[in-house]
Design an enzyme around this catalytic site. Structure first.
Site, short mmCIF file in Angstrom:
data_model
loop_
_atom_site.label_atom_id
_atom_site.label_comp_id
_atom_site.label_asym_id
_atom_site.label_seq_id
_atom_site.Cartn_x
_atom_site.Cartn_y
_atom_site.Cartn_z
N GLY A 36 0.84 -1.20 0.00
CA GLY A 36 0.00 0.00 0.00
C GLY A 36 0.87 1.23 0.00
CG HIS A 63 -0.72 1.24 7.46
ND1 HIS A 63 0.22 0.73 8.34
CD2 HIS A 63 0.00 1.98 6.57
CE1 HIS A 63 1.43 1.15 7.99
NE2 HIS A 63 1.34 1.91 6.91
CD GLU A 64 -1.37 2.45 2.95
OE1 GLU A 64 -0.81 3.55 3.08
OE2 GLU A 64 -0.75 1.37 2.93
CG HIS A 110 0.52 6.72 5.84
ND1 HIS A 110 1.67 7.10 6.50
CD2 HIS A 110 0.69 5.40 5.56
CE1 HIS A 110 2.49 6.06 6.61
NE2 HIS A 110 1.92 5.00 6.05
CB CYS A 140 5.16 1.92 7.85
SG CYS A 140 4.72 3.44 7.01
CG LEU A 141 6.66 0.92 1.83
CD1 LEU A 141 5.99 1.30 0.51
CD2 LEU A 141 7.80 -0.06 1.60
CD GLN A 198 3.42 5.67 3.01
OE1 GLN A 198 2.47 5.21 2.40
NE2 GLN A 198 4.36 4.91 3.57
O1 GNR Z 1 3.95 -2.74 2.71
C1 GNR Z 1 3.25 -2.56 3.70
N1 GNR Z 1 2.88 -3.64 4.45
C2 GNR Z 1 1.94 -3.59 5.47
C3 GNR Z 1 1.83 -4.68 6.30
C4 GNR Z 1 0.90 -4.70 7.32
C5 GNR Z 1 0.06 -3.63 7.50
C6 GNR Z 1 0.18 -2.52 6.68
C7 GNR Z 1 1.10 -2.50 5.67
S1 GNR Z 1 1.20 -1.12 4.63
C8 GNR Z 1 2.85 -1.20 4.12
C9 GNR Z 1 3.14 -0.16 3.05
C10 GNR Z 1 2.98 1.22 3.68
O2 GNR Z 1 3.77 1.73 4.41
N2 GNR Z 1 1.87 1.84 3.41
O3 GNR Z 1 1.63 3.02 3.98
NI NI Z 2 2.74 3.05 5.82
#
Ligand code: GNR
Ligand code: NI
Length: 168
Positions: free
Chosen positions: A45, A133-134, A137, A91-92, A50
């Site tokens: 995601g 999660h997104e 952000h 999270c990236l 980001q």
């Molecule tokens: O790559 C991602 N893996 C992930 C694993 C578990 C819960 C959420 C994520 S999102 C993350 C990519 C990212 O940072 N998206 O904002």
């Molecule tokens: Ni993230």
């Protein structure tokens, strides 16, 4: 074009994104670049925040083959208080950190698609977690905000040390 990804503790990750006014070719170009960036990272995601674009756009692809990109513009989530379970997240923008976060395992999402058409869906499991999660952000929130103050400051020190080593 692949975009560069902001890393914690960059204060720009705390920006609250603005709604997209119209889904035009500029927004579609952003979406295309975000999908490419997500695939290159690789991640499942990516939120526009980001890549330092503060518009309410996110992309998700849970497929193994990077063959199923989902686009959500101006997403609105309905998150039931029930069905909360811990799941490990990464999270990236916080590379190398993986921690359990307790979130609802189901959501309803309303959003606009790549063509600006509204849609509504129900999701469960990883897709539900990833959407939360997104959208966090887009609201300037990171998954480590759900951890204890102690854990978060340890993570900050570890990440800053890694960044110093990378820079030198
Ligand atoms: O790559 C991602 N893996 C992930 C694993 C578990 C819960 C959420 C994520 S999102 C993350 C990519 C990212 O940072 N998206 O904002
Ligand atoms: Ni993230």
């Amino acid at each position: 074009m692949t975009l560069s990804i902001l890393e914690f503790p960059d204060p720009r990750l705390r920006t609250v994104a603005e709604p997209v006014e119209s889904v035009d070719d500029n927004v579609r170009a952003l979406v295309d670049n975000m999908i490419k960036t997500m695939y290159g990272a690789p991640g499942i995601g990516l939120a526009a925040t980001q890549v330092n674009v503060h518009q309410r756009v996110l992309v998700i692809d849970l497929s193994e083959e990077q063959s199923d990109p989902r686009v959500f513009i101006n997403p609105e989530l309905e998150i039931p208080e029930s069905e909360k379970e811990p799941m490990q997240e990464g999270c990236l923008s916080i590379p190398g950190v993986y921690e359990d976060v307790t979130r609802s395992q189901s959501v309803r999402v309303r959003a606009l698609d790549y063509h600006g058409e509204p849609f509504e869906q129900a999701h469960t499991g990883l897709m539900a977690v990833c959407l939360q999660h997104e959208v966090d952000h887009l609201n300037g929130r990171l998954f480590i905000d759900y951890l204890s103050q102690l854990k978060r400051s340890r993570i900050r020190r570890r990440v800053e040390k890694q960044q110093r080593q990378k820079a030198s």
